[in-house]
Design an enzyme around this catalytic site. Structure first.
Site, short mmCIF file in Angstrom:
data_model
loop_
_atom_site.label_atom_id
_atom_site.label_comp_id
_atom_site.label_asym_id
_atom_site.label_seq_id
_atom_site.Cartn_x
_atom_site.Cartn_y
_atom_site.Cartn_z
N VAL A 124 0.83 -1.21 0.00
CA VAL A 124 0.00 0.00 0.00
C VAL A 124 0.87 1.26 0.00
CG1 VAL A 124 -1.73 1.28 1.33
CG2 VAL A 124 -1.87 -1.18 1.18
N CYS A 181 -5.67 -9.77 2.11
CA CYS A 181 -6.71 -8.92 2.72
C CYS A 181 -7.94 -9.66 3.19
CB CYS A 181 -7.12 -7.83 1.74
SG CYS A 181 -5.81 -6.65 1.46
N LEU A 210 -7.24 -0.77 -2.91
CA LEU A 210 -6.46 -1.25 -4.05
C LEU A 210 -6.52 -2.77 -4.15
CD1 LEU A 210 -3.18 0.79 -3.44
CD2 LEU A 210 -5.25 1.48 -4.66
N PHE A 237 -17.63 -10.08 -8.43
CA PHE A 237 -17.37 -10.96 -7.26
C PHE A 237 -18.40 -12.06 -7.11
CE2 PHE A 237 -13.55 -9.44 -5.14
CZ PHE A 237 -13.26 -8.41 -6.02
N THR A 274 -5.13 -1.11 6.91
CA THR A 274 -6.47 -1.53 7.33
C THR A 274 -6.45 -1.77 8.83
OG1 THR A 274 -6.82 -2.50 5.18
CG2 THR A 274 -8.27 -3.26 6.94
N HIS A 302 -17.85 -14.82 -9.16
CA HIS A 302 -17.16 -15.83 -9.95
C HIS A 302 -16.78 -16.98 -9.02
CE1 HIS A 302 -15.07 -17.01 -13.59
NE2 HIS A 302 -14.15 -17.50 -12.78
N ALA A 303 -17.41 -18.13 -9.24
CA ALA A 303 -17.13 -19.28 -8.36
C ALA A 303 -15.72 -19.81 -8.62
CB ALA A 303 -18.15 -20.38 -8.60
N THR A 336 -0.69 -4.96 9.06
CA THR A 336 -1.54 -5.31 10.22
C THR A 336 -1.91 -6.79 10.09
OG1 THR A 336 -3.50 -4.57 9.01
CG2 THR A 336 -2.50 -2.99 10.52
N GLU A 347 -7.67 2.35 1.97
CA GLU A 347 -7.45 2.12 0.54
C GLU A 347 -8.23 0.89 0.09
OE1 GLU A 347 -5.81 -0.68 -0.54
OE2 GLU A 347 -5.36 -1.42 1.47
#
Ligand code: UDX
Length: 433
Positions: A11, A264, A154, A253, A123, A255-256, A87, A152
């Site tokens: 990041v 993340c 990204l 999102f 995060t 897509h199996a 983190t 963010e």
């Protein structure tokens, strides 16, 4: 305006370079001298499309990026200081480990000489920026400062584009002055009419976790629906497409696949749940997503193992090791989890990935590695496509069939049309179709 980024990880480095591209003078600070020296010699610590070019432009040509392992003088010259250190998940309770963030807060406080805004871009669970403020107040010597949250969003593999063309910018502040300064940092995005959402600090911190957890929920949901598709003869791709056309649901999102991985989603859903528990409330959906996704690659490995009646002397080519295409990141990669499960069952794995082989060789001591697709597949009992790299999307399957021992493909990303592949003479197993 001068900006300081503390932490030159994913990041920090990408955001720092993109702020330099906006025209700001940026100092990227990191205590890891080896990392900085490698960068100074033009060696990127990660593979990310466009990163090297942007770094060369702003480090060697415009000189808008500086690298330093010292807080001073960059901190006292900066109007905005972004904290972009890691983190990671704590092993003991799955919470986010904030020790690096708090160490940085202490050091920043000791080095500030002029007013500036300290911004968490890492995060961090809700409440962290307030704690940073408390820590800094203890160590600071008379200088005024504000804290803020600017999460963010990204995605690895398209991070520079995501920074330059974001869906939204979230600015969490508790003073008008810091809000104005942070807005000015994103002024170049006004041209593209990027929505800028100003909130209080807690809301900004929470938006990040809620967004990632919601996306993770979509994936876990469609993965479970794909299991049902397999039982009843339905096609998950058609289900996803039709669901996605409903604007209230959205196509992305859905897509199996073999489950979500990366640095993340797996980490953030755990930390989000721990935060809820600390505040004596429940995120039971997030907990279910975590459990569902933990089981996902294990169930897929079982399915592959079951496919072979005899379990000994099975050699498998594993194509794709990174958790997604266009990155060399193998953190929580489902390909690697599946590969390890197959090895536990007595199978042998020969892996190939366009970019993450170096990282994988350090982690996957039981795998053997090949330098290209053909070498990985030669004399194998089956081929697994674990990551949807472009390189794997148009394989010469007729040629590949002559190389393998048995023509069996497990396409865990549904990148091929089942009828086309079967017509060439492969046994083809995909997800939810
Ligand atoms: C994610 C968020 O998208 C980003 O906003 C945040 O800042 C960081 O976390 P990233 O981890 O880089 O980004 O990858 P992403 O593209 O979101 O994919 C995460 C995982 O989900 C990958 O393993 C990917 O293969 C999987 N995935 C994604 C699916 O299985 N199906 C999908 O439809 C989408």
């Amino acid at each position: 305006m001068n900006i300081a980024m503390i932490g030159t990880g994913y990041v920090g480095l990408i955001s720092g370079l993109c702020f330099a591209e906006f025209g700001f003078n940026v100092t990227c600070i990191d205590k890891d001298k080896n990392r900085l020296n490698a960068l100074k010699n033009g060696k990127m610590p990660i593979f990310e499309p466009g990163l090297e070019d942007l770094f060369n432009k702003h480090f060697f040509t415009t000189k808008k990026i500086k690298l330093s392992n010292q807080m001073s003088p960059a901190i006292s010259n900066a109007k905005v200081v972004f904290i972009t250190v890691g983190t990671p998940t704590r092993r003991i309770n799955e919470d986010a480990d904030l020790s690096a963030v708090y160490d940085v807060a202490k050091e920043v406080a000791k080095n500030i000489t002029n007013y500036c805004v300290i911004v968490t871009k890492s995060t961090v669970p809700v409440g962290t920026s307030r704690k940073i403020k408390n820590i800094m107040t203890r160590y600071i010597k008379g200088t005024n400062f504000d804290v803020a949250s600017n999460p963010e969003f990204l995605r690895e593999g398209s991070a520079i584009n995501d920074f330059m063309r974001p869906d939204r910018i979230i600015i969490g502040t508790d003073t008008k002055k810091s809000e104005k300064i942070l807005k000015s940092v994103y002024r170049p995005l006004y041209l593209t009419e990027t929505p800028i959402i100003s909130t209080n600090i807690e809301t900004a911190e929470l938006i990040k976790y809620a967004s990632n957890s919601f996306l993770a929920t979509k994936i876990a949901f469609i993965n479970e629906v794909s299991n049902l598709c397999e039982k009843v003869g339905a096609n998950i791709q058609d289900v996803s497409k039709a669901m996605g056309l409903d604007k209230r649901i959205g196509a992305k999102f859905l897509h199996a696949g073999p489950g979500f991985g990366g640095s993340c989603f797996p980490k953030d859903i755990k930390a989000f749940s721990v935060t809820a528990k600390k505040h004596k409330t429940k995120l039971s959906i997030v907990d279910a997503v975590n459990l569902s996704n933990k089981n996902r690659p294990i169930e897929i490995a079982k399915k592959i193992i079951k496919y072979f009646p005899k379990k000994s002397k099975i050699n498998i080519a594993l194509l794709g090791l990174s958790f997604k295409p266009n990155t060399d990141d193998i953190r929580d990669s489902t390909s690697i989890i599946i590969g390890n499960k197959l090895i536990e069952a007595g199978f042998k794995i020969c892996a190939y990935d366009p970019k993450s082989m170096e990282n994988a060789k350090l982690k996957c001591k039981n795998f053997s590695f090949a330098n290209n697709v053909n070498d990985a597949c030669a004399n194998m009992d089956a081929v697994i496509i674990g990551t949807e790299w472009n390189e794997f999307r148009a394989l010469d399957l007729s040629k590949l069939k002559r190389l393998v021992k048995k023509p069996v493909i497990f396409d865990l990303r549904n990148i091929y049309n089942p009828d086309d592949v079967k017509r060439i003479g492969w046994e083809y197993v995909s997800i939810g179709r």
